[in-house]
Design an enzyme around this catalytic site. Structure first.
Site, PDB file in Angstrom:
ATOM      1  CG  ASP A 384      24.604  61.156  19.482  1.00  0.00           C
ATOM      2  OD1 ASP A 384      25.309  61.718  20.184  1.00  0.00           O
ATOM      3  OD2 ASP A 384      24.705  59.659  19.799  1.00  0.00           O
ATOM      4  CD  GLU A 413      28.440  63.901  18.140  1.00  0.00           C
ATOM      5  OE1 GLU A 413      29.209  63.761  19.099  1.00  0.00           O
ATOM      6  OE2 GLU A 413      27.825  62.721  17.826  1.00  0.00           O
TER       7      GLU A 413
END
EC number: 2.4.99.16
Length: 680
Positions: A384, A413
């Site tokens: 993330d 990401e």
């Protein structure tokens, strides 16, 4: 470089060799270099490459490319995971020099007397080759030497046996004045690093019971989420990605739709990691126990699914790290710890880690957490927001993990600036989220994909039409056909693609003023009636299953470097192909970007890119419908967004056997049922 000849502009090389290039086991990796020499003597080039075991692989001769450019080309196919090394060598090729000179002199009318020295030189070169060629070929060398020395023979007969050795001495050349280039690295991953189909769901929503006036909400568990595995597997996915499964903080917990006040039944965002129950190495008690997680991973594997875990290096205010290591965070002027912000957005429920405070302690703890989950059977991590952490940290962490567990994969990401996205790929991330979602015209998509192909030596894209954070306007307003269109583009342009649960149900309603879902699953439980939607024809799942089956059955779709775009005279349409020279498999796709009206177009195909000659005719079978067409370079196509927004064509010559089709009756849901789902 050591030696006599220049060797320049070697490829694949990433950042002047600072980082390794990338490949996967079984991938055909192109190697090229510019090499040249003085005068008219022949130059040869080859690739020396060593596997992770330190052993040299077979000799790979390079061939010259376009005349006059001195660029040489070869391909290598790595066969093991790990760190590979390759080097380009250049050498003087006396046989090829001799061959070129003799054929030209004979063509010019020169006789045996004028060629006496050349014939003697031929004998020398062939004798030098005797120890290089296989034993079974030495007799032909000896015969050629005798013929060159046979003064009673006519000149053509004297040289013919030696000239006939061109193929043999190309494969086993006499090499003189060998120049060795620089050593470069290629990190080779397992196949899934390049070719994968991801599906994301929240385990807590599977089997969940929302709150009622009479009872509090009840979270789904790993046990109830296991019941969703057959449906995911039936759609053909092979990676199941779970958002964070750790305890969720109670301090500053967010309510529905990111509201600042949470009620007693509000479950909070899984990305607000950590509470009294534990942190990044702990499982949320509502989901189950560590053994329940192991059972879930095992059950997923039985369905052909590999579980990917979210690695989000951030903390809720009540994460144990905040108490035990307050120095790992940023303290503001008033003494409070800074929460995450991306102005004007505020994330009061999340404290970002400050990697400049005690970097050694943070690195050791994160490495421990990652290795803990690897020990629990997780070999894929979706990371993330890696662009908000130091790049050198990721270079170190991924290197340390792969040093012990080379099969571990990392998906970045990072929806951010291009330099950062590419930089994260260079330092070790296996795959990368991309700007795919925001490329909504044929011209934009073609330009962007060509950029990605140019970066294929180090960057592997993963195309997602939606995520829990991203519901693009094209899906909000494009109707059911747009869901098919975006699925075709994602699944067949990129070797890796993924989708977030609910895409197959045409979920399209956004929170007003935002590019994300209303009643966002990030903040609340969201059980869905998967079976009911499928039974009523209100699900795109059969169409998704068809796309993933086409991907599995066609090796050309497993690669990125082979993506080629073809001209089509309608800007609302895009045409591309992928060709696998190893198997001969070729797939040609024409897709519309218009989800509302019928579009016509005429193709002008680059036939050699399809493995064909310019004049060839060939048969294409549409993998979505089973229909067959006779095609050539120029073809007319008609795409109806409600009936068929794309052609997915598998090529074969007219005399080849018909391939099995992936199309099913349920794979093309009727426009009536799709419309009913959209308006319900």
């Amino acid at each position: 470089m050591s030696g006599r000849f220049p060797i320049e502009d070697v490829s694949p090389v990433v950042s002047c060799g600072r980082y390794p290039a990338r490949a996967v086991v079984g991938e055909v990796v192109p190697v090229s270099a510019v090499a040249y020499r003085e005068g008219h003597d022949a130059l040869g080039c080859n690739v020396v490459w060593l596997g992770p075991d330190g052993l040299a692989r077979p000799f790979t001769r390079m061939r010259p490319g376009e005349p006059g450019l001195d660029r040489w080309h070869a391909t290598i196919v790595p066969d093991a995971v790990g760190d590979w090394i390759f080097t380009v060598e250049a050498f003087s090729d006396p046989y090829l020099t001799w061959h070129n000179a003799v054929t030209k002199k004979i063509a010019a009318g020169q006789g045996p007397t004028e060629l006496a020295n050349d014939l003697a030189e031929g004998v020398r070169v062939l004798r030098a080759a005797a120890d290089l060629v296989p034993a079974a070929e030495r007799a032909s060398l000896d015969a050629a030497v005798r013929a060159l020395g046979g003064t009673a023979l006519p000149l053509p007969q004297r040289v013919a046996p030696a000239l006939a050795l061109a193929d043999l001495l190309w494969a086993y050349p006499v090499r003189e004045l060998v120049t060795t280039g620089e050593k470069y690295r290629i990190w080779v991953d397992r196949e899934r690093a390049l070719f994968s189909a991801w599906y994301e769901f929240f385990p807590r929503s599977e089997g969940a019971i929302p709150a009622t006036v009479d009872a509090p909400a009840r979270s789904g568990t790993f046990a109830t989420a296991t019941q969703r595995l057959p449906g995911v597997a039936a759609m053909g996915f092979d990676v199941l990605y779970l958002p964070p499964i750790h305890p969720i903080g109670r301090v500053n917990r967010k309510g529905p739709n990111n509201t600042l006040v949470a009620g007693p039944d509000d479950v909070g965002s899984p990305w607000a990691i950590g509470a009294a129950e534990g942190g990044h190495d702990t499982i949320h008690p509502d989901l189950g126990t560590p053994q329940d997680f192991r059972d879930f991973v095992a059950a997923a594997a039985e369905h052909g699914l590999e579980v990917a875990m979210d690695l989000a290096l951030q903390c809720a205010p009540d994460h144990p790290w905040v108490t035990e290591h307050p120095e790992w965070f940023t303290t503001r002027a008033d003494g409070s710890i800074a929460y995450a912000e991306n102005p004007p957005k505020k994330y009061q429920d999340i404290y970002p880690v400050n990697f400049d405070n005690d970097p050694e302690g943070i690195r050791a703890e994160v490495l421990r957490v990652v290795r803990h989950w690897v020990g629990e059977g997780v070999k894929i991590f979706r990371v993330d927001n890696p662009h908000t952490k130091p790049v050198d940290f990721w270079h170190w962490l991924i290197g340390e993990v792969k040093r012990v567990d080379p099969d571990v994969l990392f998906l970045a990401e990072a929806f951010t600036r291009p330099a950062m996205m590419h930089g994260l790929a260079k330092v070790g991330f296996t795959q990368s989220y991309t700007y795919f979602t925001w490329r909504t015209s044929a011209a934009q998509m073609r330009e962007y994909c060509e950029e990605l192909v140019a970066a294929a030596d180090y960057m592997r894209p993963n195309f997602w039409p939606n995520t829990p954070d991203i519901l693009h306007a094209s899906l909000q307003h494009g109707g059911p056909p747009m869901f098919k269109i975006r699925a075709v583009l994602a699944a067949l342009l990129s070797p890796s693609w993924g989708m977030y649960a609910g895409f197959e149900l045409f979920e399209h309603v956004a929170r007003p003023g935002a590019e994300e879902y209303i009643d966002n699953e990030k903040y609340e439980l969201r059980p869905r009636d998967w079976a009911g939607a499928l039974a009523q024809g209100r699900s795109l799942a059969p169409f998704i299953a068809t796309l993933n089956q086409v991907r599995r059955e066609n090796p050309a779709l497993h690669r990125l470097r082979n993506l080629v775009f073809h001209d089509i005279d309608n800007p609302a349409l895009i045409c591309w192909s992928k060709h696998d020279p190893t198997t001969g498999n070729t797939v040609l796709v024409i897709c519309s970007f218009d989800s509302h009206t019928v579009q016509w177009g005429n193709t002008t195909l680059d036939m050699p890119a399809l493995g064909l000659d310019w004049h060839d005719r060939f048969t294409v079978h549409d993998a979505l419908t089973g229909a067959a067409y006779d095609w050539g370079q120029r073809n007319a196509v008609r795409l109806d967004p409600y009936l068929q927004p794309a052609h997915v064509l598998v090529l074969r010559r007219p005399d080849a056997p018909a391939p099995a089709t992936a199309a099913t009756a349920s794979g093309t849901a009727s426009a009536t049922k799709d419309d009913a789902r959209w308006t319900s």
